[in-house]
Design an enzyme around this catalytic site. Structure first.
Site, PDB file in Angstrom:
ATOM      1  CE  LYS A   8      -3.809   2.062   2.677  1.00 20.81           C
ATOM      2  NZ  LYS A   8      -4.666   1.883   3.864  1.00 20.81           N
ATOM      3  CB  SER A  88      -7.960   3.747   2.984  1.00 22.38           C
ATOM      4  OG  SER A  88      -7.029   3.259   3.957  1.00 22.38           O
ATOM      5  CB  SER A 112      -8.329   0.777   6.076  1.00 19.75           C
ATOM      6  OG  SER A 112      -9.007   1.989   6.263  1.00 19.75           O
TER       7      SER A 112
END
Length: 180
Positions: A8, A88, A112
């Site tokens: 990420k 996210s 997330s």
């Protein structure tokens, strides 16, 4: 040589930009790897790239990014609210769901990792706070931020967690995990 892993884009890496999906960090190049990224490399993993996220990890659908929305692999539309990738860490979940990588790193502050995993049909593991080092994770809410893992099986998540979980002098929140 090793397994392909995606990261990420809110984890620092010593190669390429770390943007947190924001125009504000365009051109930011960290001089070090986040501890979990360094440990992946030490174990022989191949970092295949960075995954998209809601800007600065602030979102729950993965549609608010400078780079555009993350599509759920099971939906034909980014605006399909019934099948968004989730945020996210939706980019990491989608990468594992499409088998673009064996595993991916995400971060979880308020769901997330767990939400995108459920939305994309993969395993999402959020360790307890301090279970994995936060060193090199760009903070959103540092008293809640937790690195997390995406894989296709629970066994793979457990193996990956065991490989990454170890004391880190750079993260005072790390706590020893007791094994049963």
């Amino acid at each position: 040589d090793g397994v392909p892993v995606a990261v990420k884009d809110n984890f620092c890496t010593d190669v390429g930009e770390t943007t947190c999906a924001s125009q504000a960090l365009k051109g930011f190049n960290a001089s070090y790897d986040a501890t979990v990224v360094a440990r992946l490399k030490q174990q022989g993993a191949v970092i295949i790239g960075k995954t998209n996220l809601d800007e600065f990890a602030m979102g729950s659908n993965n549609i608010h990014s400078h780079f555009g929305p993350v599509l759920n692999p099971w939906s034909g539309s980014a605006v399909d609210s019934a099948r968004c990738a989730g945020g996210s860490s939706g980019g990491s979940a989608a990468a594992v769901a499409t088998r673009s990588c064996f595993a991916a790193l995400g971060s979880d502050t308020g769901g997330s990792v767990r939400l995108p995993a459920a939305n994309c049909g993969v395993v999402g593991f959020k360790p307890r706070y301090g279970g994995l080092s936060r060193h090199g994770l760009v903070a959103f809410a540092s008293s809640l931020d937790t690195p997390g893992l995406f894989t296709r099986t629970v066994r793979d998540a457990a193996l990956l967690f065991d490989a990454l979980s170890a004391p880190d002098p750079n993260d005072p929140t790390w706590g020893e995990v007791r094994k049963a």
